[in-house]
Design a protein around this motif. Sequence first.
Motif, PDB file in Angstrom:
ATOM      1  N   UNK A   8      11.885   4.041   3.036  1.00  0.00           N
ATOM      2  CA  UNK A   8      12.617   3.366   1.972  1.00  0.00           C
ATOM      3  C   UNK A   8      12.608   1.887   2.332  1.00  0.00           C
ATOM      4  N   UNK A   9      11.974   1.075   1.477  1.00  0.00           N
ATOM      5  CA  UNK A   9      11.803  -0.342   1.785  1.00  0.00           C
ATOM      6  C   UNK A   9      12.595  -1.159   0.763  1.00  0.00           C
ATOM      7  N   UNK A  10      13.760  -1.640   1.183  1.00  0.00           N
ATOM      8  CA  UNK A  10      14.624  -2.468   0.328  1.00  0.00           C
ATOM      9  C   UNK A  10      14.817  -1.852  -1.058  1.00  0.00           C
ATOM     10  N   UNK A  11      15.165  -0.576  -1.084  1.00  0.00           N
ATOM     11  CA  UNK A  11      15.275   0.146  -2.351  1.00  0.00           C
ATOM     12  C   UNK A  11      16.643  -0.083  -2.990  1.00  0.00           C
ATOM     13  N   UNK A  12      16.615  -0.431  -4.265  1.00  0.00           N
ATOM     14  CA  UNK A  12      17.859  -0.584  -5.034  1.00  0.00           C
ATOM     15  C   UNK A  12      17.760   0.268  -6.284  1.00  0.00           C
ATOM     16  N   UNK A  13      18.914   0.734  -6.753  1.00  0.00           N
ATOM     17  CA  UNK A  13      18.936   1.457  -8.023  1.00  0.00           C
ATOM     18  C   UNK A  13      20.136   1.013  -8.836  1.00  0.00           C
ATOM     19  N   UNK A  14      19.853   0.489 -10.009  1.00  0.00           N
ATOM     20  CA  UNK A  14      20.936   0.075 -10.906  1.00  0.00           C
ATOM     21  C   UNK A  14      20.903   0.973 -12.130  1.00  0.00           C
ATOM     22  N   UNK A  15      22.076   1.340 -12.632  1.00  0.00           N
ATOM     23  CA  UNK A  15      22.179   1.995 -13.943  1.00  0.00           C
ATOM     24  C   UNK A  15      22.929   1.024 -14.832  1.00  0.00           C
ATOM     25  N   UNK A  16      22.210   0.250 -15.642  1.00  0.00           N
ATOM     26  CA  UNK A  16      22.858  -0.797 -16.422  1.00  0.00           C
ATOM     27  C   UNK A  16      23.486  -1.794 -15.463  1.00  0.00           C
ATOM     28  N   UNK A  17      24.794  -1.994 -15.590  1.00  0.00           N
ATOM     29  CA  UNK A  17      25.468  -2.939 -14.702  1.00  0.00           C
ATOM     30  C   UNK A  17      25.947  -2.287 -13.419  1.00  0.00           C
ATOM     31  N   UNK A  18      25.877  -0.952 -13.383  1.00  0.00           N
ATOM     32  CA  UNK A  18      26.381  -0.239 -12.223  1.00  0.00           C
ATOM     33  C   UNK A  18      25.313  -0.153 -11.141  1.00  0.00           C
ATOM     34  N   UNK A  19      25.682  -0.587  -9.943  1.00  0.00           N
ATOM     35  CA  UNK A  19      24.731  -0.526  -8.839  1.00  0.00           C
ATOM     36  C   UNK A  19      24.998   0.749  -8.050  1.00  0.00           C
ATOM     37  N   UNK A  20      24.115   1.721  -8.174  1.00  0.00           N
ATOM     38  CA  UNK A  20      24.307   3.006  -7.481  1.00  0.00           C
ATOM     39  C   UNK A  20      23.857   2.898  -6.033  1.00  0.00           C
ATOM     40  N   UNK A  21      22.761   2.168  -5.834  1.00  0.00           N
ATOM     41  CA  UNK A  21      22.231   1.976  -4.477  1.00  0.00           C
ATOM     42  C   UNK A  21      21.975   0.490  -4.287  1.00  0.00           C
ATOM     43  N   UNK A  22      22.678  -0.113  -3.297  1.00  0.00           N
ATOM     44  CA  UNK A  22      22.612  -1.569  -3.129  1.00  0.00           C
ATOM     45  C   UNK A  22      21.322  -1.983  -2.454  1.00  0.00           C
ATOM     46  N   UNK A  23      21.096  -1.487  -1.274  1.00  0.00           N
ATOM     47  CA  UNK A  23      19.818  -1.767  -0.619  1.00  0.00           C
ATOM     48  C   UNK A  23      19.641  -0.774   0.513  1.00  0.00           C
ATOM     49  N   UNK A  24      18.580  -0.002   0.414  1.00  0.00           N
ATOM     50  CA  UNK A  24      18.334   1.017   1.431  1.00  0.00           C
ATOM     51  C   UNK A  24      17.074   0.682   2.197  1.00  0.00           C
ATOM     52  N   UNK A  25      17.198   0.683   3.507  1.00  0.00           N
ATOM     53  CA  UNK A  25      16.070   0.467   4.404  1.00  0.00           C
ATOM     54  C   UNK A  25      16.170   1.528   5.476  1.00  0.00           C
ATOM     55  N   UNK A  26      15.371   2.549   5.359  1.00  0.00           N
ATOM     56  CA  UNK A  26      15.375   3.540   6.446  1.00  0.00           C
ATOM     57  C   UNK A  26      14.091   4.358   6.418  1.00  0.00           C
ATOM     58  N   UNK A  27      13.888   5.090   7.486  1.00  0.00           N
ATOM     59  CA  UNK A  27      12.689   5.927   7.601  1.00  0.00           C
ATOM     60  C   UNK A  27      13.093   7.371   7.800  1.00  0.00           C
ATOM     61  N   UNK A  28      12.266   8.253   7.282  1.00  0.00           N
ATOM     62  CA  UNK A  28      12.462   9.666   7.568  1.00  0.00           C
ATOM     63  C   UNK A  28      11.285  10.088   8.436  1.00  0.00           C
ATOM     64  N   UNK A  29      11.596  10.648   9.591  1.00  0.00           N
ATOM     65  CA  UNK A  29      10.523  11.012  10.525  1.00  0.00           C
ATOM     66  C   UNK A  29       9.976  12.385  10.193  1.00  0.00           C
ATOM     67  N   UNK A  30       8.716  12.569  10.533  1.00  0.00           N
ATOM     68  CA  UNK A  30       8.083  13.843  10.255  1.00  0.00           C
ATOM     69  C   UNK A  30       8.747  14.938  11.082  1.00  0.00           C
ATOM     70  N   UNK A  31       9.111  16.008  10.427  1.00  0.00           N
ATOM     71  CA  UNK A  31       9.635  17.176  11.128  1.00  0.00           C
ATOM     72  C   UNK A  31      11.102  17.103  11.492  1.00  0.00           C
ATOM     73  N   UNK A  32      11.808  16.084  11.045  1.00  0.00           N
ATOM     74  CA  UNK A  32      13.223  16.020  11.424  1.00  0.00           C
ATOM     75  C   UNK A  32      14.116  16.644  10.343  1.00  0.00           C
ATOM     76  N   UNK A  33      15.320  16.967  10.745  1.00  0.00           N
ATOM     77  CA  UNK A  33      16.352  17.442   9.827  1.00  0.00           C
ATOM     78  C   UNK A  33      17.304  16.276   9.645  1.00  0.00           C
ATOM     79  N   UNK A  34      17.182  15.618   8.494  1.00  0.00           N
ATOM     80  CA  UNK A  34      17.994  14.432   8.243  1.00  0.00           C
ATOM     81  C   UNK A  34      19.073  14.777   7.222  1.00  0.00           C
ATOM     82  N   UNK A  35      20.312  14.459   7.563  1.00  0.00           N
ATOM     83  CA  UNK A  35      21.388  14.665   6.591  1.00  0.00           C
ATOM     84  C   UNK A  35      21.827  13.309   6.064  1.00  0.00           C
ATOM     85  N   UNK A  36      22.035  13.239   4.743  1.00  0.00           N
ATOM     86  CA  UNK A  36      22.607  12.029   4.155  1.00  0.00           C
ATOM     87  C   UNK A  36      23.999  12.406   3.687  1.00  0.00           C
TER      88      UNK A  36
END
Lengths: 361, 266
Positions: A8-36
């Motif tokens: 995830x490279x500087x990912x943002x998601x807006x719905x109209x004026x609502x910002x659902x995701x401000x800025x996401x920078x992270x990696x998911x490694x192969x074979x890992x169990x990642x919880x959000x």
Amino acid sequence: MSKPLVVFDKVQKHFGNFVAVKELDFEIREGEFLAIMGPSGCGKTTTLRMLAGLEAPTHGEIRLNDRVMNDVAPHERDTPLVWQSLALFPFLTARENVEFGLKMRGVDKAERKERAIKWLDKMGILEFENRHISTLSGGQKQRVALARSLVMEPQILLLDEPLSALDAHLVIRMQAVLTDLQRELGITFVYVTHSQSEAFAMADRVIIMGKGEIGQIGTPKEIYRAPANQFVAEFVGRNNILAGKVKSVDGGTARITTTSGEFTVPTNEVQLVEDHNASFVISADLVHIASEEPVGGNKAYCKLISEEFVGSMVTLFLEDAQGHEFKVQMQERELSKFDLHSGDEIWLSWDTQSAHVLNES
Amino acid sequence: MKQSRSLNFILGIYVVLIFAFVFAPIIFSMIFSFNSQRFPTIPLGEFSTEWYAKVLADPDIWKAARNSLIVSCSTAVIATFLGFCTAYSDFRYNFRFKGPYLALILLPPTIPLIIMALAMLAWLSKIGMSGQLYSIIIAHSVLTAPFAMAVIRLRLNQMDPDLESAAWNLGGSEWQTMRHVIVPFCKPAIFSSLFLTAAVSFDEFAVSWFVSGLNSTLPVVVLEIVQGNIDPQVNAIGTFVFLTSMTLVVLAQLFFASRQIKGLHA
């Protein structure tokens, strides 16, 4: 360290004026169990839906195996999702549900059937293959939903609060099923949940999200013992949070003055400056109780407000003279030595090394 | 308990009276269709099937029955297709003026049939399409599409919105998803709508009479016979039309009910 599968490279998601995701920078490694993990409305499900292609990022890039995924349609991705609502097709039988994805991909009938049966068997529900979805129990439906996604033999499996509709005893069993599957198949799991017990029990790494931002990424232990900031410390719960001013810094430790008294804390990597604000946490299970005043060390004199039992563990809720809340977690058989009642007063103490200073942001 | 029993009794009588009020004329018409006397008087004459024999021997009535069948079947298919499309567009998309769009679609049944029929005649004759069998099909499709849309929309509202996304997520394109998820899910409502629109079209009179020209349907023929003289043939045709419509409506209800029961389990 294995190579990142998803970025995830500087990912943002807006719905109209609502910002659902401000800025996401992270990696998911192969074979890992990642919880959000995060409270409702923190953007965790939106993050997962962006990975599945059901929402497009407003800004930034999502890469899967180095391929930019922003404009790839959901049906052209190989990112099966296990839905919170399960979203099983009610007009199909269990086996037809499992075969659905293969049918869409043009796999021929004989192979479809063979692979569906293999997965239904693996999930222990082969006997229900010809039953309609509405006649299955919650746990059985859950297994059909898992089989339906896993039959696609994906590199990555997305799970959106899949256990939230199940009874408590089933949740524990499904947790075991999920972790076993993940280890056995070596598939990357991305698991979205609001439940700390689910995330901490299963995940290799946990991302704590709040208000569309990442609060902390780390192993469950890191997050539990060393929360990065006040938001994470509060969300993880079962933490005592104390805030005050730095009185003195002396090598690896510092003295911090709070309304509840003066305490010694290890500075760790946090830069503490005299007379500046600082806060620190102590996990509730690292606090001891004593009827006699302890000699020296970190201590507080508190009144017992209430107790909460979960199995053999007890959480005590206490208050000091200034009204600051403390929590202590201990074994029930330890507590029974004290004969405590609501309103009784008692001493709390903890080792200096048990405290963890927070990064103020 | 006692109170509710007497209440139930009163309600029972009420229901019986309502049914009697609604069905008495039809039942009388059925009885007289088997009566040997020409005029509907009591006491009845002998049991007789002569009116049925007369109806069956009349080529005009056969032709009208054929027309009615063609019209109602075609109308059912066209109206259900239109209804499905509008219901799906309502389910799937949000757009400006969606409210007016839906209101406009649901408008035809609220217009008095006579006005509707006149308007249809005026318009169809203007574009040279009146007086044909397909004129009735066009008019009936307009008239019944809102019913189809209402029935199918109800079904779509019961659908878990994740179902469609789940199909995409499993590799289904939009068209595949439509074919393998949306349509199968709506199948009971689609059948229900087919029977319902066919029933409405089958006994619709006013619009058919205006736009049909020489291609009369059964209800139009009935009027033509009644205008000429009193003829118990009408009772025989009426019985047939009533039974056909009732069968269609009952079938529509059966599909409707079975899906409600399934809906409870889902």
